[in-house]
Design an enzyme around this catalytic site. Structure first.
Site, PDB file in Angstrom:
ATOM      1  N   ARG A 234     -16.933  35.376 -36.548  1.00  0.00           N
ATOM      2  CA  ARG A 234     -18.315  35.822 -36.473  1.00  0.00           C
ATOM      3  C   ARG A 234     -18.399  37.175 -37.165  1.00  0.00           C
ATOM      4  NH1 ARG A 234     -19.338  31.341 -35.450  1.00  0.00           N
ATOM      5  NH2 ARG A 234     -20.388  30.462 -33.637  1.00  0.00           N
ATOM      6  N   GLU A 263     -26.604  37.161 -40.222  1.00  0.00           N
ATOM      7  CA  GLU A 263     -26.749  36.028 -41.148  1.00  0.00           C
ATOM      8  C   GLU A 263     -27.892  35.114 -40.682  1.00  0.00           C
ATOM      9  OE1 GLU A 263     -22.671  34.469 -40.487  1.00  0.00           O
ATOM     10  OE2 GLU A 263     -23.625  32.729 -39.584  1.00  0.00           O
ATOM     11  N   HIS A 281     -21.390  30.707 -44.391  1.00  0.00           N
ATOM     12  CA  HIS A 281     -20.969  30.106 -43.114  1.00  0.00           C
ATOM     13  C   HIS A 281     -20.772  28.584 -43.249  1.00  0.00           C
ATOM     14  CE1 HIS A 281     -21.186  30.650 -38.469  1.00  0.00           C
ATOM     15  NE2 HIS A 281     -20.332  29.684 -38.804  1.00  0.00           N
TER      16      HIS A 281
HETATM   17  C1  8YV Z   1     -21.363  26.033 -37.329  1.00  0.00           C
HETATM   18  C2  8YV Z   1     -19.782  27.527 -35.967  1.00  0.00           C
HETATM   19  O1  8YV Z   1     -21.781  26.722 -38.455  1.00  0.00           O
HETATM   20  O2  8YV Z   1     -18.807  26.029 -34.449  1.00  0.00           O
HETATM   21  C3  8YV Z   1     -19.241  27.155 -34.633  1.00  0.00           C
HETATM   22  O3  8YV Z   1     -19.213  28.010 -33.743  1.00  0.00           O
HETATM   23  O4  8YV Z   1     -19.999  28.651 -36.235  1.00  0.00           O
HETATM   24  C4  8YV Z   1     -20.002  26.489 -37.005  1.00  0.00           C
HETATM   25  O5  8YV Z   1     -19.188  25.406 -36.842  1.00  0.00           O
HETATM   26  C5  8YV Z   1     -22.487  26.063 -36.399  1.00  0.00           C
HETATM   27  O6  8YV Z   1     -22.153  25.798 -35.098  1.00  0.00           O
HETATM   28  C6  8YV Z   1     -23.531  25.087 -36.881  1.00  0.00           C
HETATM   29  O7  8YV Z   1     -24.649  25.064 -36.103  1.00  0.00           O
END
Ligand code: 8YV
Length: 315
Positions: A234, A263, A281
């Site tokens: 993150r 972001e 991301h």
């Molecule tokens: C995805 C993520 O971008 O799993 C996570 O925590 O950051 C990523 O896999 C996100 O969850 C998509 O909505």
């Protein structure tokens, strides 16, 4: 039999919405702030939320749904959900771990290599016609055999470390406590001593308030002017302002970043830096992984509604 209600928060592709609509009477919202505007009758009967939003879901929103028993998060990270508030209200929270670890780890390795070998500047050089005119690009750094430090040796951190052993890298890591790992992997009890010991620092810790700015200005300075930081966790886990200052001043060698504070609005300073590889991301952004994440989220919701144990609880 009437389908039970399901609150779906955030954007989903049809391959997720269709199966949810088949089993549930779906109400879709853009974000948690829209819960208050729902009909009181619906708010009284909703038992589960399929959640895919970066916005905070706190106790105040949970209290608007008197029958709420489950928040099923899409994604492994669940820092958007106030888990203490959920626990206090007897609301279960689930996430979608494991199914994305390989894709995220693959991307981390690709980013590390791309940045060390300066692949993006090299392709820009070629496309600008400079190869023929000016000759070869400046030489880059080696990956194989060098030292890597993993911050956070959870499922994803471990998958990254395992891959990097194939590159004959010396593996260092930092986590809350030493883990059962091959005996030549070296544990560091703080991120600064980890950064000081390595050439590449890969950040794979969970987000949230506990890890806010965990990779500090001091850690970045310990990594140094030849060091490269890779972040697939993150944006909040690194002191981003300190990282930008260090990158601009050449006190940090480079950064390969899939995640940013605020972001998708990212600090424009990143865009001017040649020593930054920035991605929007995309760690889990493959068709099969996103489908598996959706399937796991739905399996948690189904288990909850059928009175079975949820599969991947965080609370
Ligand atoms: C995805 C993520 O971008 O799993 C996570 O925590 O950051 C990523 O896999 C996100 O969850 C998509 O909505």
């Amino acid at each position: 039999m009437a389908r039970p209600p399901l609150l779906v928060i955030g954007r989903y592709p049809d391959w997720d919405l269709q199966p949810m609509r088949q089993d549930f009477d779906v109400t879709q919202l853009a974000g948690p702030e829209e819960i208050a505007g729902l009909d009181a009758g619906l708010r009284g009967v909703v038992r589960a939320i399929a959640y895919r939003s970066q916005r905070r879901l706190g106790g105040a929103e949970m209290d608007l749904l008197q029958g709420l028993g489950l928040v099923a998060k899409f994604g492994v990270g669940f820092e958007a959900i106030d888990v203490a508030a959920a626990r206090a209200r007897g609301v279960r929270v689930t996430n979608t771990p494991d199914v994305l670890s390989d894709d995220v780890a693959d991307l981390a390795v690709a980013m590390l290599i791309a940045q060390a070998r300066r692949m993006l500047p090299a392709t820009r050089y070629l496309r600008a016609g400079r190869w023929a005119k000016e000759g070869p690009v400046p030489l880059a750094g080696t990956v194989s055999g060098r030292r890597v430090g993993i911050v956070g040796l959870g499922r994803i951190g471990r998958a990254i470390a395992d891959r990097l052993t194939a590159f004959k890298m010396e593996i260092h890591y930092h986590s809350r406590a030493p883990k059962p790992v091959p005996e030549d992997w070296r544990f560091h009890d703080d991120p600064v001593s980890l950064a000081a010991a390595v050439d590449f620092l890969v950040v794979a810790i969970v987000g949230g308030s506990e890890t806010e700015g965990y990779v500090s200005a001091q850690a970045l300075s310990a990594l140094g002017s030849e060091g490269i930081v890779v972040n697939i966790s993150r944006g909040s886990t690194i002191d981003e302002a300190a990282m930008l200052d260090a990158l601009e001043a050449g006190r940090l060698g480079g950064a390969a970043l899939d995640v940013f504070r605020g972001e998708p609005e990212i600090d424009p300073r990143f865009l001017k830096l040649e020593n930054v590889l920035a991605l929007p991301h995309i760690g889990s952004a493959t068709v099969s992984t996103r489908q598996a994440m959706g399937a796991l989220q739905r399996a948690n919701i189904a288990a909850f509604h059928e009175g079975r144990a949820v599969l991947t609880p965080v609370v």
